[in-house]
Design a protein around this motif. Sequence first.
Motif, PDB file in Angstrom:
ATOM      1  N   ASP A  11      22.838 -83.225 -55.056  1.00  0.00           N
ATOM      2  CA  ASP A  11      21.698 -82.565 -55.682  1.00  0.00           C
ATOM      3  C   ASP A  11      20.760 -82.112 -54.557  1.00  0.00           C
ATOM      4  O   ASP A  11      20.305 -82.938 -53.758  1.00  0.00           O
ATOM      5  CB  ASP A  11      21.011 -83.602 -56.591  1.00  0.00           C
ATOM      6  CG  ASP A  11      19.813 -83.031 -57.324  1.00  0.00           C
ATOM      7  OD1 ASP A  11      19.262 -81.996 -56.898  1.00  0.00           O
ATOM      8  OD2 ASP A  11      19.417 -83.645 -58.328  1.00  0.00           O
ATOM      9  N   ILE A  12      20.453 -80.846 -54.531  1.00  0.00           N
ATOM     10  CA  ILE A  12      19.665 -80.318 -53.405  1.00  0.00           C
ATOM     11  C   ILE A  12      18.234 -80.864 -53.425  1.00  0.00           C
ATOM     12  O   ILE A  12      17.591 -80.941 -52.369  1.00  0.00           O
ATOM     13  CB  ILE A  12      19.693 -78.779 -53.387  1.00  0.00           C
ATOM     14  CG1 ILE A  12      19.408 -78.272 -51.975  1.00  0.00           C
ATOM     15  CG2 ILE A  12      18.739 -78.183 -54.402  1.00  0.00           C
ATOM     16  CD1 ILE A  12      19.823 -76.852 -51.730  1.00  0.00           C
ATOM     17  N   ASN A  25      14.713 -66.205 -58.824  1.00  0.00           N
ATOM     18  CA  ASN A  25      14.813 -64.825 -59.334  1.00  0.00           C
ATOM     19  C   ASN A  25      13.609 -64.067 -58.828  1.00  0.00           C
ATOM     20  O   ASN A  25      12.688 -64.666 -58.269  1.00  0.00           O
ATOM     21  CB  ASN A  25      14.925 -64.802 -60.863  1.00  0.00           C
ATOM     22  CG  ASN A  25      13.698 -65.391 -61.518  1.00  0.00           C
ATOM     23  OD1 ASN A  25      12.597 -64.880 -61.380  1.00  0.00           O
ATOM     24  ND2 ASN A  25      13.884 -66.511 -62.208  1.00  0.00           N
ATOM     25  N   GLY A  32      16.113 -71.437 -64.688  1.00  0.00           N
ATOM     26  CA  GLY A  32      17.030 -72.546 -64.954  1.00  0.00           C
ATOM     27  C   GLY A  32      17.745 -72.966 -63.687  1.00  0.00           C
ATOM     28  O   GLY A  32      17.274 -72.699 -62.584  1.00  0.00           O
ATOM     29  N   VAL A  34      19.327 -74.398 -60.387  1.00  0.00           N
ATOM     30  CA  VAL A  34      18.742 -75.084 -59.242  1.00  0.00           C
ATOM     31  C   VAL A  34      17.244 -74.768 -59.125  1.00  0.00           C
ATOM     32  O   VAL A  34      16.437 -75.615 -58.717  1.00  0.00           O
ATOM     33  CB  VAL A  34      19.548 -74.747 -57.956  1.00  0.00           C
ATOM     34  CG1 VAL A  34      19.330 -73.350 -57.482  1.00  0.00           C
ATOM     35  CG2 VAL A  34      19.251 -75.748 -56.867  1.00  0.00           C
ATOM     36  N   ASP A  35      16.858 -73.587 -59.537  1.00  0.00           N
ATOM     37  CA  ASP A  35      15.456 -73.164 -59.539  1.00  0.00           C
ATOM     38  C   ASP A  35      14.632 -74.094 -60.433  1.00  0.00           C
ATOM     39  O   ASP A  35      13.576 -74.621 -60.016  1.00  0.00           O
ATOM     40  CB  ASP A  35      15.409 -71.711 -60.066  1.00  0.00           C
ATOM     41  CG  ASP A  35      14.096 -71.011 -59.806  1.00  0.00           C
ATOM     42  OD1 ASP A  35      13.252 -71.567 -59.086  1.00  0.00           O
ATOM     43  OD2 ASP A  35      13.921 -69.878 -60.320  1.00  0.00           O
ATOM     44  N   SER A 125      23.858 -67.642 -56.327  1.00  0.00           N
ATOM     45  CA  SER A 125      24.504 -66.664 -57.235  1.00  0.00           C
ATOM     46  C   SER A 125      25.790 -67.152 -57.899  1.00  0.00           C
ATOM     47  O   SER A 125      26.417 -66.408 -58.644  1.00  0.00           O
ATOM     48  CB  SER A 125      24.791 -65.323 -56.529  1.00  0.00           C
ATOM     49  OG  SER A 125      23.634 -64.561 -56.343  1.00  0.00           O
ATOM     50  N   GLY A 127      26.085 -69.556 -60.096  1.00  0.00           N
ATOM     51  CA  GLY A 127      25.840 -70.194 -61.388  1.00  0.00           C
ATOM     52  C   GLY A 127      25.526 -69.125 -62.423  1.00  0.00           C
ATOM     53  O   GLY A 127      26.378 -68.315 -62.792  1.00  0.00           O
ATOM     54  N   ILE A 128      24.272 -69.095 -62.849  1.00  0.00           N
ATOM     55  CA  ILE A 128      23.828 -68.156 -63.888  1.00  0.00           C
ATOM     56  C   ILE A 128      24.099 -66.706 -63.474  1.00  0.00           C
ATOM     57  O   ILE A 128      24.409 -65.864 -64.313  1.00  0.00           O
ATOM     58  CB  ILE A 128      22.320 -68.396 -64.169  1.00  0.00           C
ATOM     59  CG1 ILE A 128      22.141 -69.775 -64.809  1.00  0.00           C
ATOM     60  CG2 ILE A 128      21.738 -67.311 -65.066  1.00  0.00           C
ATOM     61  CD1 ILE A 128      20.726 -70.325 -64.799  1.00  0.00           C
TER      62      ILE A 128
HETATM   63  N1  AR6 Z   1      21.438 -79.050 -56.555  1.00  0.00           N
HETATM   64  C1  AR6 Z   1      22.390 -78.264 -56.017  1.00  0.00           C
HETATM   65  N2  AR6 Z   1      23.006 -77.276 -56.704  1.00  0.00           N
HETATM   66  C2  AR6 Z   1      22.618 -77.078 -57.985  1.00  0.00           C
HETATM   67  C3  AR6 Z   1      21.616 -77.852 -58.620  1.00  0.00           C
HETATM   68  C4  AR6 Z   1      21.010 -78.878 -57.840  1.00  0.00           C
HETATM   69  N3  AR6 Z   1      20.051 -79.662 -58.332  1.00  0.00           N
HETATM   70  N4  AR6 Z   1      21.483 -77.389 -59.890  1.00  0.00           N
HETATM   71  C5  AR6 Z   1      22.362 -76.386 -60.057  1.00  0.00           C
HETATM   72  N5  AR6 Z   1      23.056 -76.193 -58.909  1.00  0.00           N
HETATM   73  P1  AR6 Z   1      22.096 -71.259 -60.360  1.00  0.00           P
HETATM   74  P2  AR6 Z   1      22.153 -68.418 -59.506  1.00  0.00           P
HETATM   75  C6  AR6 Z   1      24.131 -75.238 -58.602  1.00  0.00           C
HETATM   76  O1  AR6 Z   1      22.423 -70.862 -61.759  1.00  0.00           O
HETATM   77  O2  AR6 Z   1      23.555 -68.274 -59.949  1.00  0.00           O
HETATM   78  C7  AR6 Z   1      17.847 -69.372 -62.359  1.00  0.00           C
HETATM   79  O3  AR6 Z   1      17.429 -69.278 -63.685  1.00  0.00           O
HETATM   80  C8  AR6 Z   1      24.835 -74.589 -59.759  1.00  0.00           C
HETATM   81  O4  AR6 Z   1      25.796 -75.491 -60.326  1.00  0.00           O
HETATM   82  O5  AR6 Z   1      21.050 -72.283 -60.156  1.00  0.00           O
HETATM   83  O6  AR6 Z   1      21.764 -67.863 -58.164  1.00  0.00           O
HETATM   84  C9  AR6 Z   1      17.025 -68.508 -61.423  1.00  0.00           C
HETATM   85  O7  AR6 Z   1      15.664 -68.466 -61.815  1.00  0.00           O
HETATM   86  C10 AR6 Z   1      25.509 -73.428 -59.030  1.00  0.00           C
HETATM   87  O8  AR6 Z   1      26.693 -73.870 -58.379  1.00  0.00           O
HETATM   88  O9  AR6 Z   1      21.634 -69.955 -59.468  1.00  0.00           O
HETATM   89  C11 AR6 Z   1      17.687 -67.174 -61.570  1.00  0.00           C
HETATM   90  O10 AR6 Z   1      17.243 -66.494 -62.732  1.00  0.00           O
HETATM   91  C12 AR6 Z   1      24.480 -73.042 -57.963  1.00  0.00           C
HETATM   92  O11 AR6 Z   1      23.589 -74.149 -57.889  1.00  0.00           O
HETATM   93  C13 AR6 Z   1      19.145 -67.516 -61.735  1.00  0.00           C
HETATM   94  O12 AR6 Z   1      19.168 -68.839 -62.273  1.00  0.00           O
HETATM   95  C14 AR6 Z   1      23.681 -71.796 -58.302  1.00  0.00           C
HETATM   96  O13 AR6 Z   1      23.464 -71.732 -59.689  1.00  0.00           O
HETATM   97  C15 AR6 Z   1      19.884 -67.550 -60.408  1.00  0.00           C
HETATM   98  O14 AR6 Z   1      21.254 -67.763 -60.625  1.00  0.00           O
END
Ligand code: AR6
Length: 186
Positions: A11-12, A25, A32, A34-35, A125, A127-128
């Motif tokens: 977990d970061i 974003n 949502g 990691v943000d 990038s 994830g979502i």
């Molecule tokens: N520690 C490390 N990695 C994580 C954590 C954590 N605590 N939580 C999630 N991840 P994402 P994106 C991973 O969706 O694709 C937000 O709403 C996750 O499993 O967080 O760049 C922003 O506001 C995945 O592998 O980021 C933007 O609107 C990775 O982090 C949008 O999501 C990235 O997933 C950005 O989407």
Amino acid sequence: MVTRITLVEGDITEQRVDAVVNAANSSLLGGGGVDGAIHRKGGPQILEECRRLRASHWGKGLPTGRAVATTAGRLPARWVVHTVGPVYRAEEYEERAGLLASCYRESLRAAAELGARTVAFPAVSAGIYGWPPADAARIALSTVAEVVDGGDEHAGAGLDEVRFVLFGAEMYGVFEQAWQALREQR
Ligand code: AR6
């Protein structure tokens, strides 16, 4: 100086590093993934600084591929570097892959400018925003390797460690495989 590139599953928000990178974003106002986790755990101070940055510089939003830093609030880090990854779109692959690479370069540059020696990245990038994990991993690792190998002396300056913090065994495995493939080429 040699900069180590390391991969960990975790977990970061729990990383004791100088700078953690947030997959934000362009609004800089949270979201949502990691943000959401970074703002939840880091507390309101991060959002407060993001609001100030928006008011002073980024009223139209932080462009994709760019990075800005704030305090890390209550996280066990000193700074959060917020970067905006591209949404995946197969029809615009090359252009968007370039923007994803830019996220890593610009984040390292922002961290180095602050004097950070250790930086932790999530899989921006992947994830979502929908990037196929293997592609996101290859771009992430090759870009960071290029920077620390001396391709960009400003971005890589003074870094001891760049740590990829992968959420879950699956993403960790994807990064590990991409890292092996890259090392065979290096
Ligand atoms: N520690 C490390 N990695 C994580 C954590 C954590 N605590 N939580 C999630 N991840 P994402 P994106 C991973 O969706 O694709 C937000 O709403 C996750 O499993 O967080 O760049 C922003 O506001 C995945 O592998 O980021 C933007 O609107 C990775 O982090 C949008 O999501 C990235 O997933 C950005 O989407």
